[in-house]
Enzyme design. Structure first.
Site, mmCIF file in Angstrom:
data_model
loop_
_atom_site.group_PDB
_atom_site.id
_atom_site.type_symbol
_atom_site.label_atom_id
_atom_site.label_comp_id
_atom_site.label_asym_id
_atom_site.label_seq_id
_atom_site.Cartn_x
_atom_site.Cartn_y
_atom_site.Cartn_z
ATOM 1 N N ILE A 86 55.434 50.677 32.163
ATOM 2 C CA ILE A 86 55.524 51.869 31.352
ATOM 3 C C ILE A 86 54.502 51.544 30.256
ATOM 4 C CG2 ILE A 86 56.839 53.251 29.648
ATOM 5 C CD1 ILE A 86 59.525 52.420 31.600
ATOM 6 N N CYS A 90 47.468 55.206 24.239
ATOM 7 C CA CYS A 90 46.783 54.707 23.051
ATOM 8 C C CYS A 90 45.318 54.945 23.236
ATOM 9 C CB CYS A 90 46.907 52.942 22.855
ATOM 10 S SG CYS A 90 46.127 52.337 21.770
ATOM 11 N N CYS A 101 44.406 46.556 18.478
ATOM 12 C CA CYS A 101 45.936 46.271 19.229
ATOM 13 C C CYS A 101 45.554 45.512 20.776
ATOM 14 C CB CYS A 101 46.637 47.591 19.765
ATOM 15 S SG CYS A 101 45.331 48.607 20.598
ATOM 16 N N GLU A 127 51.517 58.558 21.886
ATOM 17 C CA GLU A 127 50.342 58.083 21.039
ATOM 18 C C GLU A 127 51.039 57.385 19.700
ATOM 19 O OE1 GLU A 127 46.787 56.513 20.273
ATOM 20 O OE2 GLU A 127 46.833 58.045 21.725
ATOM 21 N N ASP A 162 59.415 52.838 15.298
ATOM 22 C CA ASP A 162 58.999 53.144 16.821
ATOM 23 C C ASP A 162 59.813 54.109 17.070
ATOM 24 O OD1 ASP A 162 58.429 53.044 19.291
ATOM 25 O OD2 ASP A 162 58.398 50.693 19.436
ATOM 26 N N ARG A 164 59.265 55.823 20.070
ATOM 27 C CA ARG A 164 59.090 56.024 21.407
ATOM 28 C C ARG A 164 60.533 56.031 22.324
ATOM 29 N NH1 ARG A 164 55.083 51.162 22.928
ATOM 30 N NH2 ARG A 164 56.490 50.106 21.431
ATOM 31 N N THR A 185 56.645 43.889 31.536
ATOM 32 C CA THR A 185 56.610 44.387 30.164
ATOM 33 C C THR A 185 57.116 43.139 29.158
ATOM 34 O OG1 THR A 185 57.782 45.673 28.377
ATOM 35 C CG2 THR A 185 59.081 44.865 30.046
#
Length: 237
Positions: A86, A90, A101, A127, A162, A164, A185
């Site tokens: 996932i 960016c 990053c 983003e 965050d 998200r 991840t």
């Protein structure tokens, strides 16, 4: 310099299942389009992947799934637990190779893995950890001028650390007929949110650590404050 942020997605104080968006029934989620697209891999070769778009997603964003067959003749299906990445959009890292990053290298790693062994890339339009591109650039400016880390810069702009949310990711997987996965991840929040949305995580596969002189502080903050499982050699993580 503006020090108060608008909210392109949601001004929430969490990242999980209490997201302010009101979810629709998951049985209303449908695959809108599936189309083959040639994708260039890290070694310069080409891999045919299938891109899928969706209708009815909870946040109404234009997320896509990219399915790779790898060396096998078939795309990932319900018959196994495919490797899934996932990846939140960016633009600065994925497209322009920004060294602020590690997003670009993480995306490249996923494509490289999937091109040989198959897998599913969920590319989410989130983003800047959900604050949007312009606000992310504002946060960069705050970091540079005030010496703040990425989370503190978000808070200076009146955003949560965050924003998200991975509800849409779970919906996309179910629409593809995938209910059990191996997840690529270093972010435990992705595991937590997917499991709370009914996706079975058979295995968590760690992403590589792409540490450079330019992003070392960013990675340290992700590990220490963001809870990411990142081993920083010679650093306290």
């Amino acid at each position: 310099m503006r020090l108060s942020g608008g909210d392109p997605v949601a001004q929430a104080g969490d990242t999980g299942c209490d997201h302010p968006l009101i979810p629709g029934p998951d049985d209303k989620i449908a695959i809108r389009t599936r189309v083959e697209v040639p994708v260039r891999t890290g070694d310069g070769s080409w891999q045919t992947a299938e891109m899928a778009s969706f209708s009815g997603l909870v946040d109404n964003h234009e997320h896509i799934a990219v399915l790779f067959s790898g060396a096998s003749a078939s795309l990932p299906s319900t018959s196994s637990a495919p490797l899934v990445r996932i990846h939140s959009e960016c633009l600065t890292g994925d497209v322009f190779g920004s060294a602020r990053c590690d997003c670009g290298p993480q995306l490249g790693e996923a494509v490289e893995r999937f091109s040989t062994s198959g897998g599913v890339l969920l590319y989410l339009r989130q983003e800047g950890r959900g604050i949007g591109l312009y606000n992310k650039l504002d946060a960069y400016q705050v970091q540079d001028e005030a010496g703040l880390d990425t989370f503190a810069a978000n808070r200076a702009l009146s955003f949560s650390d965050d924003l998200r949310n991975y509800h849409s990711a779970a919906q996309m997987l179910r629409a593809l007929g995938i209910h059990r996965i191996r997840l690529l991840t270093n972010n435990p929040d992705k595991v937590r949110q997917l499991e709370m949305r009914g996706i079975e995580i058979e295995e968590v596969v760690a992403t590589r650590v792409f540490r450079t002189e330019r992003n070392a502080q960013y990675l340290r903050v992700k590990a220490e404050l963001g809870g990411h499982t990142i081993e920083l050699i010679g650093e306290t993580a």
